[in-house]
Design a protein around this motif. Structure first.
Motif, PDB file in Angstrom:
ATOM      1  N   UNK A 110       0.788  -1.227   0.000  1.00  0.00           N
ATOM      2  CA  UNK A 110       0.000   0.000   0.000  1.00  0.00           C
ATOM      3  C   UNK A 110       0.815   1.269   0.000  1.00  0.00           C
ATOM      4  N   UNK A 111       2.141   1.155  -0.129  1.00  0.00           N
ATOM      5  CA  UNK A 111       2.981   2.364  -0.123  1.00  0.00           C
ATOM      6  C   UNK A 111       2.665   3.268  -1.305  1.00  0.00           C
ATOM      7  N   UNK A 112       2.304   2.690  -2.441  1.00  0.00           N
ATOM      8  CA  UNK A 112       2.023   3.481  -3.635  1.00  0.00           C
ATOM      9  C   UNK A 112       0.528   3.619  -3.914  1.00  0.00           C
ATOM     10  N   UNK A 113      -0.327   2.945  -3.135  1.00  0.00           N
ATOM     11  CA  UNK A 113      -1.761   2.966  -3.422  1.00  0.00           C
ATOM     12  C   UNK A 113      -2.615   3.453  -2.257  1.00  0.00           C
ATOM     13  N   UNK A 124       7.517   9.191  -9.641  1.00  0.00           N
ATOM     14  CA  UNK A 124       7.387   9.261 -11.104  1.00  0.00           C
ATOM     15  C   UNK A 124       8.169   8.148 -11.781  1.00  0.00           C
ATOM     16  N   UNK A 125       9.067   7.501 -11.049  1.00  0.00           N
ATOM     17  CA  UNK A 125       9.866   6.413 -11.619  1.00  0.00           C
ATOM     18  C   UNK A 125      10.243   5.451 -10.498  1.00  0.00           C
ATOM     19  N   UNK A 126      10.233   4.169 -10.807  1.00  0.00           N
ATOM     20  CA  UNK A 126      10.578   3.126  -9.835  1.00  0.00           C
ATOM     21  C   UNK A 126      11.701   2.274 -10.409  1.00  0.00           C
ATOM     22  N   UNK A 137       5.798  -4.153  -5.147  1.00  0.00           N
ATOM     23  CA  UNK A 137       5.895  -2.781  -5.682  1.00  0.00           C
ATOM     24  C   UNK A 137       5.638  -2.709  -7.182  1.00  0.00           C
ATOM     25  N   UNK A 138       5.915  -3.789  -7.933  1.00  0.00           N
ATOM     26  CA  UNK A 138       5.625  -3.768  -9.368  1.00  0.00           C
ATOM     27  C   UNK A 138       4.120  -3.722  -9.609  1.00  0.00           C
ATOM     28  N   UNK A 139       3.367  -4.500  -8.837  1.00  0.00           N
ATOM     29  CA  UNK A 139       1.916  -4.494  -9.000  1.00  0.00           C
ATOM     30  C   UNK A 139       1.331  -3.136  -8.629  1.00  0.00           C
ATOM     31  N   UNK A 140       1.810  -2.551  -7.525  1.00  0.00           N
ATOM     32  CA  UNK A 140       1.293  -1.244  -7.120  1.00  0.00           C
ATOM     33  C   UNK A 140       1.689  -0.161  -8.115  1.00  0.00           C
ATOM     34  N   UNK A 141       2.884  -0.256  -8.677  1.00  0.00           N
ATOM     35  CA  UNK A 141       3.300   0.725  -9.679  1.00  0.00           C
ATOM     36  C   UNK A 141       2.456   0.603 -10.941  1.00  0.00           C
ATOM     37  N   UNK A 142       2.056  -0.624 -11.295  1.00  0.00           N
ATOM     38  CA  UNK A 142       1.197  -0.805 -12.461  1.00  0.00           C
ATOM     39  C   UNK A 142      -0.183  -0.199 -12.214  1.00  0.00           C
ATOM     40  N   UNK A 144      -0.763   2.375 -10.363  1.00  0.00           N
ATOM     41  CA  UNK A 144      -0.608   3.825 -10.328  1.00  0.00           C
ATOM     42  C   UNK A 144       0.016   4.416 -11.570  1.00  0.00           C
ATOM     43  N   UNK A 145       0.174   3.606 -12.626  1.00  0.00           N
ATOM     44  CA  UNK A 145       0.770   4.077 -13.891  1.00  0.00           C
ATOM     45  C   UNK A 145       2.160   4.672 -13.674  1.00  0.00           C
ATOM     46  N   UNK A 146       2.997   3.967 -12.908  1.00  0.00           N
ATOM     47  CA  UNK A 146       4.367   4.409 -12.622  1.00  0.00           C
ATOM     48  C   UNK A 146       5.318   3.590 -13.488  1.00  0.00           C
ATOM     49  N   UNK A 147       6.149   4.223 -14.310  1.00  0.00           N
ATOM     50  CA  UNK A 147       7.115   3.454 -15.116  1.00  0.00           C
ATOM     51  C   UNK A 147       8.140   2.762 -14.224  1.00  0.00           C
TER      52      UNK A 147
END
Length: 302
Positions: A110-113, A124-126, A137-142, A144-147
């Motif tokens: 939940x850090x990114x969501x 803006x980038x991971x 973190x890859x799933x949460x970045x996906x 949140x539309x984070x490259x």
């Protein structure tokens, strides 16, 4: 007879020197399994079944990742993360030299969501070390539309990874070498490090260190430190003089102070008491009966 002189050794280019360093750090060694999306980065397969990664494509992908990192104006909008112990020291050193944020250790879901968390962040980038270990973190970045940029081995899943850098992400020397090269490329593209010049930061600082090894080094440094302190000439207001460690309590002891004669019960300063029986008993006046002789009290009548 014409004499032939040996040609001087050719100076390696930056790309060749980097590839030579990656060879020494075993960046080219993959695993015995290969993902279908990683086949394009494989050079050949050894007789023991280990896939060999093409380091030329690895260097090109490092250049591409460095360009993406430099394109973001604020470095604090970039998060570099590693849950593997071998990559935590490299991640912290990379963040120190490039100014990005680092997350070393377990990723809190939940850090990114989840906006209610205190550790909530929207980068803006991971940048990740291993897509398999850092799957959360890859799933949460996906979501949140984070490259996402990740170091991918031959058996790493490539789903939701935007820029995959083919490399060995399981060795401590390999991970440290990759982050060192990426940090140097970022500094060169920013202009803080001139191209062609040697970076004064050693690659050894990015390598993982065993806790026992670090503890032994600290103990050696503590033994080599001097055990004495120079006298500064005076004591500060918060310092108290202390006795020497070799001085005994009985040596040079001051003579005992004679006791001050204590005042007796009567309040006279000169009277001293040597015991309970030393003071005379108080005189009790005998009761006088009217019309007769005084009665002397004795026994229980006292």
């Amino acid at each position: 007879m014409a004499t032939t002189t040996a040609a001087p050794p050719r100076q390696l280019s930056d790309k060749e020197a980097d590839i030579q360093m990656m060879l020494a750090a075993e960046v080219h060694l993959g695993t015995k399994n290969c993902d279908f999306q990683m086949e394009r980065y494989v050079f050949k397969r050894r007789n023991d079944g280990i896939y060999i990664i093409n380091l030329g494509k690895t260097w090109e992908k490092l250049q591409l990742a460095a360009r993406v990192i430099v394109a973001i104006e604020n470095p604090k909008d970039i998060i570099v993360q590693s849950a593997r112990p071998y990559g935590q020291r490299a991640v912290l050193k990379f963040a120190q030299h490039t100014g990005v944020n680092a997350i070393a250790g377990r990723h809190t879901p939940g850090t990114f969501t989840n906006q209610l968390q205190t550790s909530f962040n929207e980068p803006r980038l991971l940048i990740l070390t291993d897509p398999r270990t850092d799957h959360q973190p890859i799933k949460e970045a996906a979501l949140g539309n984070i490259p996402t940029i990740a170091f991918c081995d031959t058996d790493s899943p490539m789903r939701y990874v935007d820029i995959g850098i083919p490399a060995n992400n399981k060795g401590k020397h390999s991970i440290g070498c990759l982050f060192w090269l990426l940090a140097r490329m970022v500094l060169q593209m920013r202009g803080s490090l001139r191209p062609g010049h040697k970076w004064d930061v050693m690659v050894d600082l990015f390598f993982y260190r065993e806790p026992e090894e670090a503890k032994e080094q600290e103990e050696e440094e503590a033994v080599q430190a001097p055990e004495y302190l120079e006298y500064s000439g005076g004591l500060g207001g918060d310092q108290w003089p202390t006795q020497g460690a070799d001085a005994s309590w009985s040596a040079d002891a001051a003579p005992a102070i004679p006791a001050i004669p204590a005042a007796g019960w009567t309040g006279e300063p000169g009277a001293t008491q040597e015991g309970w029986d030393a003071a005379p008993a108080p005189v009790v006046p005998a009761p006088i009966v009217e019309g007769g002789a005084p009665v002397v009290a004795s026994g229980w009548d006292m």
